[in-house]
Write a protein that holds these residues in place. Structure first.
Motif, PDB file in Angstrom:
ATOM      1  N   VAL A  13      -6.017 -49.935  28.561  1.00  0.00           N
ATOM      2  CA  VAL A  13      -5.215 -50.791  28.392  1.00  0.00           C
ATOM      3  C   VAL A  13      -4.784 -51.460  30.140  1.00  0.00           C
ATOM      4  O   VAL A  13      -4.899 -50.770  31.029  1.00  0.00           O
ATOM      5  CB  VAL A  13      -3.892 -49.842  28.633  1.00  0.00           C
ATOM      6  N   SER A  14      -4.241 -53.034  30.164  1.00  0.00           N
ATOM      7  CA  SER A  14      -3.420 -53.154  31.430  1.00  0.00           C
ATOM      8  C   SER A  14      -1.749 -52.625  31.633  1.00  0.00           C
ATOM      9  O   SER A  14      -1.230 -52.818  30.042  1.00  0.00           O
ATOM     10  CB  SER A  14      -3.038 -54.611  31.155  1.00  0.00           C
ATOM     11  N   VAL A  15      -1.709 -51.548  31.924  1.00  0.00           N
ATOM     12  CA  VAL A  15      -0.511 -50.901  32.254  1.00  0.00           C
ATOM     13  C   VAL A  15       1.270 -51.911  33.495  1.00  0.00           C
ATOM     14  O   VAL A  15       1.860 -52.200  33.251  1.00  0.00           O
ATOM     15  CB  VAL A  15      -0.197 -49.557  33.283  1.00  0.00           C
ATOM     16  N   THR A  60      -1.410 -51.893  43.499  1.00  0.00           N
ATOM     17  CA  THR A  60      -0.512 -52.153  42.067  1.00  0.00           C
ATOM     18  C   THR A  60      -1.808 -51.951  41.081  1.00  0.00           C
ATOM     19  O   THR A  60      -2.214 -51.231  41.423  1.00  0.00           O
ATOM     20  CB  THR A  60      -0.002 -53.563  41.947  1.00  0.00           C
ATOM     21  N   TRP A  61      -0.840 -50.800  40.744  1.00  0.00           N
ATOM     22  CA  TRP A  61      -1.536 -50.168  39.015  1.00  0.00           C
ATOM     23  C   TRP A  61      -1.799 -51.137  38.233  1.00  0.00           C
ATOM     24  O   TRP A  61      -0.797 -51.757  37.306  1.00  0.00           O
ATOM     25  CB  TRP A  61      -0.781 -48.863  38.626  1.00  0.00           C
ATOM     26  N   GLU A  62      -2.802 -51.859  37.529  1.00  0.00           N
ATOM     27  CA  GLU A  62      -3.299 -52.410  37.025  1.00  0.00           C
ATOM     28  C   GLU A  62      -3.582 -51.906  35.605  1.00  0.00           C
ATOM     29  O   GLU A  62      -3.186 -52.511  34.596  1.00  0.00           O
ATOM     30  CB  GLU A  62      -4.713 -53.442  37.664  1.00  0.00           C
ATOM     31  N   LEU A  63      -4.935 -50.794  35.698  1.00  0.00           N
ATOM     32  CA  LEU A  63      -5.586 -51.091  34.155  1.00  0.00           C
ATOM     33  C   LEU A  63      -5.863 -48.955  34.336  1.00  0.00           C
ATOM     34  O   LEU A  63      -6.142 -48.264  35.435  1.00  0.00           O
ATOM     35  CB  LEU A  63      -6.843 -51.529  34.339  1.00  0.00           C
ATOM     36  N   VAL A  64      -6.415 -48.695  32.857  1.00  0.00           N
ATOM     37  CA  VAL A  64      -6.356 -47.368  32.770  1.00  0.00           C
ATOM     38  C   VAL A  64      -7.201 -46.754  31.543  1.00  0.00           C
ATOM     39  O   VAL A  64      -6.862 -47.394  30.485  1.00  0.00           O
ATOM     40  CB  VAL A  64      -4.925 -46.350  33.043  1.00  0.00           C
ATOM     41  N   GLU A  65      -8.480 -46.470  31.755  1.00  0.00           N
ATOM     42  CA  GLU A  65      -8.624 -46.197  31.048  1.00  0.00           C
ATOM     43  C   GLU A  65      -8.438 -44.584  29.890  1.00  0.00           C
ATOM     44  O   GLU A  65      -7.802 -43.810  30.227  1.00  0.00           O
ATOM     45  CB  GLU A  65     -10.715 -45.625  31.446  1.00  0.00           C
ATOM     46  N   THR A  66      -7.964 -45.158  29.053  1.00  0.00           N
ATOM     47  CA  THR A  66      -7.617 -43.771  27.909  1.00  0.00           C
ATOM     48  C   THR A  66      -8.775 -42.912  27.139  1.00  0.00           C
ATOM     49  O   THR A  66      -9.285 -44.263  26.362  1.00  0.00           O
ATOM     50  CB  THR A  66      -6.057 -44.304  27.194  1.00  0.00           C
ATOM     51  N   SER A  67      -8.499 -42.544  25.427  1.00  0.00           N
ATOM     52  CA  SER A  67      -9.703 -42.427  24.996  1.00  0.00           C
ATOM     53  C   SER A  67      -9.949 -43.265  23.927  1.00  0.00           C
ATOM     54  O   SER A  67     -10.134 -42.915  23.167  1.00  0.00           O
ATOM     55  CB  SER A  67      -9.220 -41.184  24.402  1.00  0.00           C
TER      56      SER A  67
END
Length: 245
Positions: free
Chosen positions: A76-78, A65-72
């Protein structure tokens, strides 16, 4: 909120709304479940660092399960399902007279999740007893970053979100307490506004609900990759009377 054990990788692509292909750090490529029905603007860039949880349920088609992503602009918790868990913790803290909404929710007692909407269809996220009143709470996850430290909701047209706003307004008109909570799961967001350019009907509905007595609150979040917490109240820019952000 304690996060599950996470593994890391790089996003290849998100597609069919609920799927994402990820290249894990060990070199393997997997397909993960994406628990987010929105547009995920700015949160699904190919090559972004992502964090996934892994289920041991043999009946699941996709274990990851996709939980987090790092953005500039920040982490973010998706996983929009996490927003309700975060707010459940905030509500329990308010019962114990602590936490970020202790003052606004002073006096609440019993908390019930997924409460049926009276005289309607569907459910509110929470129903709580508040002194001599009943209080209804609806939670919306904010992941859309627009500029600076500002986020907006929604990131796509949402008939369901509008339905909940109208239901909150109805309960307020009947003498209940009603609250809409924007949970900014994008850690770079420090204020929330309405996305008139994406869903003007929803934005107008929120403004009308607020003028009818629905309380509008936004909370900011933070994470250390082990915990995800709603730890601060953010300003909400409703721009009453302007009809635009």
């Amino acid at each position: 909120m304690l996060l599950p054990r996470l593994i890391t990788g790089r996003l290849i692509k998100r597609y069919k709304r609920f799927l994402a292909d990820v290249l894990l750090d060990d070199g393997s490529e997997i397909t993960a479940h994406c628990p987010n029905t929105g547009a995920m603007t700015g949160c699904a860039e190919p090559g972004a660092s992502v964090w996934l949880s892994v289920s041991d349920n043999p009946k699941r088609k996709y274990a990851h399960t996709w939980e987090l992503v790092e953005t500039s602009q920040g982490m973010v918790s998706v996983n929009t399902n996490r927003a309700n868990h975060l707010i459940a913790e905030v509500l329990q803290q308010a019962v114990e007279k602590r936490g970020v909404l202790a003052q606004q929710l002073c006096g609440i007692t019993d908390i019930r999740a997924e409460a049926p909407i009276p005289d309607g269809t569907g459910r509110f996220d929470f129903k709580v007893d508040y002194q001599s009143l009943t209080q209804w709470i609806e939670v919306k996850s904010v992941t859309l970053h627009v500029t600076g430290e500002t986020g907006a909701f929604p990131d796509a047209v949402s008939d369901r979100a509008l339905k909940h706003v109208l239901a909150l307004q109805d309960r307020a008109s009947r003498g209940d307490r009603a609250m809409l909570i924007f949970c900014a799961q994008h850690c770079g967001i420090e204020r929330v506004q309405l996305a008139d350019n994406i869903d003007p009907e929803y934005a107008a509905g929120v403004r009308a609900a607020h003028q009818a007595g629905v309380e509008i609150v936004a909370l900011g979040c933070g994470t250390d990759l082990h915990h995800f917490v709603a730890d601060r109240v953010l300003p909400v820019e409703l721009n009453l009377g302007t009809g635009s952000p």
